[in-house]
Design an enzyme around this catalytic site. Structure first.
Site, PDB file in Angstrom:
ATOM      1  N   HIS A 197      42.671  44.241  48.189  1.00  7.41           N
ATOM      2  CA  HIS A 197      41.254  44.194  48.220  1.00  7.41           C
ATOM      3  C   HIS A 197      40.409  45.420  47.855  1.00  7.41           C
ATOM      4  CE1 HIS A 197      37.529  42.876  49.578  1.00  7.41           C
ATOM      5  NE2 HIS A 197      37.686  42.731  51.069  1.00  7.41           N
ATOM      6  N   HIS A 205      41.184  37.002  38.895  1.00  8.99           N
ATOM      7  CA  HIS A 205      40.196  37.088  40.069  1.00  8.99           C
ATOM      8  C   HIS A 205      40.370  35.642  40.738  1.00  8.99           C
ATOM      9  CE1 HIS A 205      36.655  37.405  42.992  1.00  8.99           C
ATOM     10  NE2 HIS A 205      36.932  38.515  42.807  1.00  8.99           N
ATOM     11  N   ASP A 228      36.743  45.727  39.096  1.00  2.05           N
ATOM     12  CA  ASP A 228      37.535  46.863  39.559  1.00  2.05           C
ATOM     13  C   ASP A 228      38.182  47.504  38.067  1.00  2.05           C
ATOM     14  OD1 ASP A 228      37.331  47.445  42.039  1.00  2.05           O
ATOM     15  OD2 ASP A 228      38.682  45.757  42.330  1.00  2.05           O
TER      16      ASP A 228
HETATM   17  N1  ACO Z   1      47.974  40.454  34.737  1.00  3.81           N
HETATM   18  C1  ACO Z   1      48.956  39.491  34.165  1.00  3.81           C
HETATM   19  N2  ACO Z   1      48.918  38.179  34.756  1.00  3.81           N
HETATM   20  C2  ACO Z   1      48.110  37.823  35.683  1.00  3.81           C
HETATM   21  C3  ACO Z   1      47.403  38.680  36.202  1.00  3.81           C
HETATM   22  C4  ACO Z   1      47.034  40.119  35.613  1.00  3.81           C
HETATM   23  N3  ACO Z   1      46.317  40.897  36.256  1.00  3.81           N
HETATM   24  N4  ACO Z   1      46.538  37.742  37.111  1.00  3.81           N
HETATM   25  C5  ACO Z   1      46.915  36.982  37.349  1.00  3.81           C
HETATM   26  N5  ACO Z   1      48.146  36.621  36.270  1.00  3.81           N
HETATM   27  C6  ACO Z   1      48.935  35.588  35.914  1.00  3.81           C
HETATM   28  C7  ACO Z   1      49.825  35.233  37.340  1.00  3.81           C
HETATM   29  O1  ACO Z   1      51.368  35.909  36.768  1.00  3.81           O
HETATM   30  C8  ACO Z   1      50.023  33.739  36.957  1.00  3.81           C
HETATM   31  O2  ACO Z   1      50.464  33.317  35.860  1.00  3.81           O
HETATM   32  P1  ACO Z   1      51.531  31.868  36.057  1.00  3.81           P
HETATM   33  O3  ACO Z   1      50.841  30.950  36.153  1.00  3.81           O
HETATM   34  O4  ACO Z   1      52.411  31.825  34.737  1.00  3.81           O
HETATM   35  O5  ACO Z   1      52.614  32.242  37.124  1.00  3.81           O
HETATM   36  C9  ACO Z   1      48.486  33.263  36.925  1.00  3.81           C
HETATM   37  O6  ACO Z   1      47.973  34.159  36.041  1.00  3.81           O
HETATM   38  C10 ACO Z   1      47.828  33.033  38.148  1.00  3.81           C
HETATM   39  O7  ACO Z   1      47.509  34.048  38.938  1.00  3.81           O
HETATM   40  P2  ACO Z   1      47.799  34.111  40.617  1.00  3.81           P
HETATM   41  O8  ACO Z   1      48.182  35.320  40.896  1.00  3.81           O
HETATM   42  O9  ACO Z   1      48.194  32.911  40.860  1.00  3.81           O
HETATM   43  O10 ACO Z   1      46.157  34.265  40.596  1.00  3.81           O
HETATM   44  P3  ACO Z   1      45.243  34.569  41.928  1.00  3.81           P
HETATM   45  O11 ACO Z   1      44.149  33.941  42.049  1.00  3.81           O
HETATM   46  O12 ACO Z   1      46.345  34.300  43.378  1.00  3.81           O
HETATM   47  O13 ACO Z   1      45.308  36.184  42.020  1.00  3.81           O
HETATM   48  C11 ACO Z   1      44.285  38.244  41.544  1.00  3.81           C
HETATM   49  C12 ACO Z   1      44.031  36.817  41.520  1.00  3.81           C
HETATM   50  C13 ACO Z   1      45.003  38.767  42.901  1.00  3.81           C
HETATM   51  C14 ACO Z   1      43.185  38.892  41.663  1.00  3.81           C
HETATM   52  C15 ACO Z   1      45.265  38.570  40.180  1.00  3.81           C
HETATM   53  O14 ACO Z   1      44.576  37.946  39.028  1.00  3.81           O
HETATM   54  C16 ACO Z   1      45.743  40.042  40.118  1.00  3.81           C
HETATM   55  O15 ACO Z   1      46.608  40.356  40.823  1.00  3.81           O
HETATM   56  N6  ACO Z   1      44.853  40.791  39.379  1.00  3.81           N
HETATM   57  C17 ACO Z   1      45.267  42.444  39.459  1.00  3.81           C
HETATM   58  C18 ACO Z   1      44.779  42.930  40.565  1.00  3.81           C
HETATM   59  C19 ACO Z   1      43.207  43.017  40.522  1.00  3.81           C
HETATM   60  O16 ACO Z   1      42.837  43.618  39.568  1.00  3.81           O
HETATM   61  N7  ACO Z   1      42.693  42.897  41.760  1.00  3.81           N
HETATM   62  C20 ACO Z   1      41.067  43.225  41.885  1.00  3.81           C
HETATM   63  C21 ACO Z   1      40.565  41.791  42.266  1.00  3.81           C
HETATM   64  S1  ACO Z   1      38.857  42.040  42.532  1.00  3.81           S
HETATM   65  C22 ACO Z   1      38.797  42.340  43.917  1.00  3.81           C
HETATM   66  O17 ACO Z   1      39.312  42.113  44.800  1.00  3.81           O
HETATM   67  C23 ACO Z   1      37.302  43.189  44.132  1.00  3.81           C
END
Ligand code: ACO
Length: 441
Positions: free
Chosen positions: A267, A306, A362
């Site tokens: 988060h 996101h 972020d």
């Molecule tokens: N880098 C590389 N690949 C990614 C990323 C990333 N940052 N984010 C998502 N993906 C890919 C996943 O591997 C997945 O690929 P697939 O379909 O081949 O398996 C697809 O995109 C979907 O990803 P999910 O994890 O299912 O998406 P979800 O909506 O659950 O996750 C999240 C969102 C947690 C923010 C994710 O994008 C992530 O981990 N980002 C990096 C961490 C981050 O920046 N967090 C801050 C969010 S903003 C906030 O909270 C204030």
């Protein structure tokens, strides 16, 4: 005309049910009418992590993730970032309307009257170890504040809610700055109400000896960052505040639980992870290699993607511009070049385009905070201070909502059926399965 209902046929019984659709949703309680027999409990909705469940009706914040829109009380985030300041935005979020000049003056005065903390709170904070994480310190201190203000228990009283709201918004910068000074082994600096909300925060953080004049560019940059972080509808911490607050506990206890939720790396901790990632990449020439590791799943491109936004996070756009203004004063943080190159490549790369992964809030905040001189452990604290107004608006909306009750989800029980207690001597040896369970725990 099409009916605003949903017809469900239960193939177990052949019965059909008509469920009203309102505001694009059905009440999942309607599913309880779907039973195979009179003594059947009725159908439940199963939704781990509440991915498709609206838990409340809210008028505070609107997000359209597909189109990258974020509005507080109907006002676009970019409009507020350009024209407002944090306390005015906090008023808007908490009260629902922008204030006129008289109300803004009174609100600002009332918040500033609460910047000072009781001396015992200062002593309480003295007790933390020198290496305590500042989020742990502010979470513990906000929880402890409930013991200083027993009147806060009266959550159904409007005047009490107003007073605690002003106290919390007023005191969060003070206890956050105290946490920072505690980490640094520096004496605490008391609030200066002649300064703006962020100007005062900066002097409580960074004043060493003699006069301290906050740089107006940094002061304004913090105002904008605070506006951008003030609320984000039903995120993990807002949900925590609402759920804990639904027991009608005092708002200090509820907000402390929100700080706890925000503390987690999924988060409020991502901006710290971005700075670590950029530092590890080290140079623009290593970006292409890093992108490969993100695409192979070896690493994640932190600050990208996101759950809700499938477009450029509208806050990210504003923050990117802000970085240049801050660097004019602080000098350029070299990590920005790596970040810009990562963004440039990722936004053209099929992997990121297909998955609709864009920079989120972020991606650039950590670089700015680092340039201003904040240690990474303070990054989530800089999120918690402005989010306090959002938490309190969500909390107050929950307390006033006649449809809300104590939050109490259901579960699907998948454990053992009834078993008879066996005295310890006569117990059978643990089965393989029980051994595995013991390992998991
Ligand atoms: N880098 C590389 N690949 C990614 C990323 C990333 N940052 N984010 C998502 N993906 C890919 C996943 O591997 C997945 O690929 P697939 O379909 O081949 O398996 C697809 O995109 C979907 O990803 P999910 O994890 O299912 O998406 P979800 O909506 O659950 O996750 C999240 C969102 C947690 C923010 C994710 O994008 C992530 O981990 N980002 C990096 C961490 C981050 O920046 N967090 C801050 C969010 S903003 C906030 O909270 C204030």
């Amino acid at each position: 005309m099409a009916k605003e209902t949903l017809t469900i046929k239960d193939n177990r019984t052949g019965k059909t049910y008509e469920v009203p659709i309102q505001d694009g949703s059905i009440r999942t309680a309607e599913l309880r009418k779907i039973k195979v027999s009179d003594d059947d409990f009725g159908l439940l909705g199963y939704d781990p992590a509440l991915m498709n469940t609206a838990s409340c009706k809210s008028k505070v914040t609107y997000i359209d993730g597909d189109n990258g829109i974020l509005r507080y009380r109907g006002y676009d985030i970019a409009d507020l970032a350009d024209n407002s300041n944090y306390l005015e935005t906090a008023y808007l979020i908490v009260k629902g309307e922008l204030p006129d000049s008289q109300r803004l003056k009174a609100w600002t005065h009332n918040i500033k009257m609460h910047t000072m903390v009781h001396e015992n709170i200062r002593k309480f904070m003295d007790g933390f170890r020198y290496d305590a994480h500042p989020m742990g310190m502010i979470m513990g201190t906000v929880a402890a504040m409930s013991t200083f203000y027993p009147d806060a228990k009266d959550v159904e009283d409007l005047q009490s809610r107003r007073l605690q709201t002003r106290r919390l918004i007023g005191k969060l910068p003070t206890i956050s700055a105290f946490a920072y000074r505690q980490m640094r082994g520096l004496p605490f600096v008391y609030p200066d109400n002649e300064l703006s909300y962020t100007g005062n925060f900066l002097q409580m953080l960074f004043k060493i000896a003699g006069n301290y004049t906050p740089d107006p560019v940094i002061e304004r940059a913090l105002e904008v960052l605070f506006i951008l972080h003030a609320d984000h509808e039903q995120n993990c911490s807002a949900n925590a505040v609402r759920a804990v607050g639904s027991s009608l506990v005092d708002p200090y206890s509820a907000v402390a639980s929100g700080i706890g939720a925000l503390y987690g790396p999924r988060h409020g901790g991502a901006n710290e992870a971005v700075v670590q990632m950029l530092t590890k990449i080290g140079s623009v020439k290593n970006v292409a290699k890093a992108i490969k590791s993100f695409k192979s799943g070896e690493d994640r491109l932190m600050g990208f993607g996101h759950r809700i936004y499938k477009a450029y996070d509208p806050r990210g756009k504003i923050i990117k511009k802000l970085a240049d203004e801050v660097f004019e004063v602080t000098g350029k943080n070299k990590l920005i070049d790596i970040a810009l190159e990562l963004e440039r490549i990722a936004l053209q790369d099929e992997y990121f385009v297909e998955r609709r992964l864009y920079p989120n809030v972020d991606f650039y905040t950590g670089i700015i905070y680092q340039a201003i001189g904040f240690p990474t452990t303070m990054f989530p604290v800089l999120f918690a201070i402005p989010r306090t107004s959002g938490w309190l608006a969500q909390w107050s909306e929950m307390v006033r909502d006649p449809e809300q009750k104590i939050t109490r989800p259901r579960q699907l029980y998948i454990g053992e059926d009834l078993r008879e207690y066996a005295p310890i001597k006569g117990r059978p040896k643990p089965s393989d399965r029980e051994d595995k369970v013991a390992e998991v725990i």
